[in-house]
Design an enzyme around this catalytic site. Structure first.
Site, PDB file in Angstrom:
ATOM      1  N   ALA A  94       0.805  -1.193   0.000  1.00 23.50           N
ATOM      2  CA  ALA A  94       0.000   0.000   0.000  1.00 23.50           C
ATOM      3  C   ALA A  94       0.833   1.236   0.000  1.00 23.50           C
ATOM      4  O   ALA A  94       0.420   2.280  -0.447  1.00 23.50           O
ATOM      5  CB  ALA A  94      -0.883   0.016   1.230  1.00 23.50           C
ATOM      6  N   LEU A 120       0.101   6.059  -0.095  1.00 20.52           N
ATOM      7  CA  LEU A 120      -0.815   4.939   0.066  1.00 20.52           C
ATOM      8  C   LEU A 120      -1.612   4.789  -1.219  1.00 20.52           C
ATOM      9  O   LEU A 120      -1.879   5.778  -1.910  1.00 20.52           O
ATOM     10  CB  LEU A 120      -1.784   5.200   1.233  1.00 20.52           C
ATOM     11  CG  LEU A 120      -1.197   5.366   2.633  1.00 20.52           C
ATOM     12  CD1 LEU A 120      -2.315   5.692   3.620  1.00 20.52           C
ATOM     13  CD2 LEU A 120      -0.453   4.118   3.072  1.00 20.52           C
ATOM     14  N   ASP A 121      -1.998   3.567  -1.515  1.00 14.84           N
ATOM     15  CA  ASP A 121      -2.904   3.365  -2.651  1.00 14.84           C
ATOM     16  C   ASP A 121      -4.157   4.210  -2.473  1.00 14.84           C
ATOM     17  O   ASP A 121      -4.569   4.493  -1.338  1.00 14.84           O
ATOM     18  CB  ASP A 121      -3.344   1.894  -2.735  1.00 14.84           C
ATOM     19  CG  ASP A 121      -2.225   0.964  -3.162  1.00 14.84           C
ATOM     20  OD1 ASP A 121      -1.215   1.451  -3.683  1.00 14.84           O
ATOM     21  OD2 ASP A 121      -2.373  -0.257  -2.954  1.00 14.84           O
ATOM     22  N   LYS A 122      -4.782   4.537  -3.570  1.00 14.05           N
ATOM     23  CA  LYS A 122      -6.027   5.304  -3.525  1.00 14.05           C
ATOM     24  C   LYS A 122      -7.028   4.684  -2.559  1.00 14.05           C
ATOM     25  O   LYS A 122      -7.646   5.388  -1.748  1.00 14.05           O
ATOM     26  CB  LYS A 122      -6.636   5.378  -4.926  1.00 14.05           C
ATOM     27  CG  LYS A 122      -8.042   5.967  -4.973  1.00 14.05           C
ATOM     28  CD  LYS A 122      -8.674   5.779  -6.339  1.00 14.05           C
ATOM     29  CE  LYS A 122     -10.132   6.209  -6.319  1.00 14.05           C
ATOM     30  NZ  LYS A 122     -10.816   5.927  -7.593  1.00 14.05           N
ATOM     31  N   ARG A 168      -0.370  -6.324  -0.493  1.00 15.40           N
ATOM     32  CA  ARG A 168      -1.376  -6.983  -1.321  1.00 15.40           C
ATOM     33  C   ARG A 168      -0.771  -8.153  -2.094  1.00 15.40           C
ATOM     34  O   ARG A 168      -1.354  -9.253  -2.148  1.00 15.40           O
ATOM     35  CB  ARG A 168      -2.013  -5.968  -2.272  1.00 15.40           C
ATOM     36  CG  ARG A 168      -2.729  -4.846  -1.539  1.00 15.40           C
ATOM     37  CD  ARG A 168      -3.081  -3.688  -2.458  1.00 15.40           C
ATOM     38  NE  ARG A 168      -4.017  -4.084  -3.503  1.00 15.40           N
ATOM     39  CZ  ARG A 168      -4.363  -3.274  -4.505  1.00 15.40           C
ATOM     40  NH1 ARG A 168      -3.858  -2.058  -4.600  1.00 15.40           N
ATOM     41  NH2 ARG A 168      -5.222  -3.699  -5.413  1.00 15.40           N
TER      42      ARG A 168
END
Length: 333
Positions: free
Chosen positions: A2, A149-151, A255
């Protein structure tokens, strides 16, 4: 993963143009403009002045020079992004002083402008909130940003407000906490959790050769290490709550790593698509909560680092937001 330490040097687009014997003696800028129609002659001249054109191991800086036969390399950097503007977007500020700001990012908020997200980002919100104190820190496109961070990942982020803070924080994230107090811990809801109580995933990551939008485990990838610990198991749902602590920070690291051991995140449409049918095992309440989540079940819950000026160790905790908390509660009932 992330969260990723930002490497701000984007790869150049290297063009290779072959000059034949019949081309010898022609001006370099005119020749290249004829072979690279997407680049104007003026653009090529500018690239040559920047040292981006070479042949036979020698930089070609004079646009009027005559070419010789052989390969000519033209390194075209990515276009300079437009300077982002401030936008009145609400921020949940956890801590702030003259050097830095810690925010609790909601899911759905993109960190910085990029293709498909020209505005409405965290950077736009930060510019409006911090004003001129953020201007130019760490670059025009991503002022103050040292990690991201990822969306669709929620949780804690620190942003630098001065050049000194940016330098210090960047060094801490590059060091990955090996010699300092940097701590990054995430809460993750995963399918088919491991039987062991804890473990470490050490697997290098890089862009997938099959799908450039995805990250994959690759032997020629960059070092990536995730330490995980089981916090709670939900046997009837076939899921578990896992704390993941990053020793490195790579794109989509958590992930991909959890998916690689057969435990992809709930709600992860990219790396957990093969486990979608497992949702049928959930209770009605848990299934509804997962549908309402509509994102990967990942939250940056703990962030610790040394203050860039005082050296004091700062540690912050963030409770799961309502959507993730609702899913955790539903899985446990």
């Amino acid at each position: 993963m992330a969260d990723e330490f930002l490497e701000l040097d984007e790869p150049v687009d290297r063009r290779v143009v072959v000059a034949e014997q019949a081309d010898v003696g022609e001006r370099i800028d005119r020749f290249l403009a004829s072979r690279l129609p997407d680049l104007s002659r003026a653009r090529i001249q500018a690239l040559m002045r920047q040292g981006a054109v070479s042949a036979a191991g020698r930089t070609l800086e004079d646009p009027s020079a005559k070419i010789n036969a052989g390969e000519i390399f033209v390194d075209v950097p990515p276009p300079e992004p437009a300077e982002p503007v401030g936008q009145d977007i609400p921020l949940e500020v956890v801590f702030e002083d003259e050097q830095l700001i810690v925010i609790d990012k909601p899911a759905g908020l993109v960190v910085h402008p990029a293709a498909g997200h020209a505005d409405g980002t965290l950077v736009n919100a930060l510019i409006a909130h911090c004003g001129k104190s953020l201007s130019g820190v760490g670059g025009v496109a991503r002022p103050g940003i040292v990690h991201r961070l990822d969306k669709d990942t929620s949780g804690l982020m620190v942003v630098a407000k001065t050049d000194a803070a940016h330098k210090s924080l960047s060094a801490q994230f590059a060091d990955h906490g090996r010699t300092g107090p940097l701590v990054r811990a995430y809460l993750a809801l995963a399918w088919s959790p491991p039987d062991r109580p804890r473990g470490t995933i050490d697997a290098p990551l890089g862009r997938s050769v099959k799908n450039r939008e995805k990250i994959a485990i690759r032997q020629d990838g960059r070092e990536a290490i995730t330490h995980w610990e089981m916090l709670e198991r939900y046997p009837e749902a076939g899921a578990g709550l896992i704390e993941c602590r990053l020793e490195t920070g790579r794109t989509h690291q958590i992930r991909v790593h959890l998916a690689s051991i057969g435990s992809p995140l709930l709600g992860d449409a990219v790396y957990g698509a093969g486990h979608r049918t497992k949702a049928s095992r959930l209770s009605d309440a848990a299934r509804a909560a997962l549908e309402a989540l509509n994102r990967q079940a990942l939250h940056a819950a703990t962030l610790g680092f040394a203050h860039p000026v005082t050296g004091e160790t700062l540690m912050f905790e963030s409770e799961p937001p309502a959507d993730l908390a609702g899913l955790i509660e539903a899985l446990g009932t």
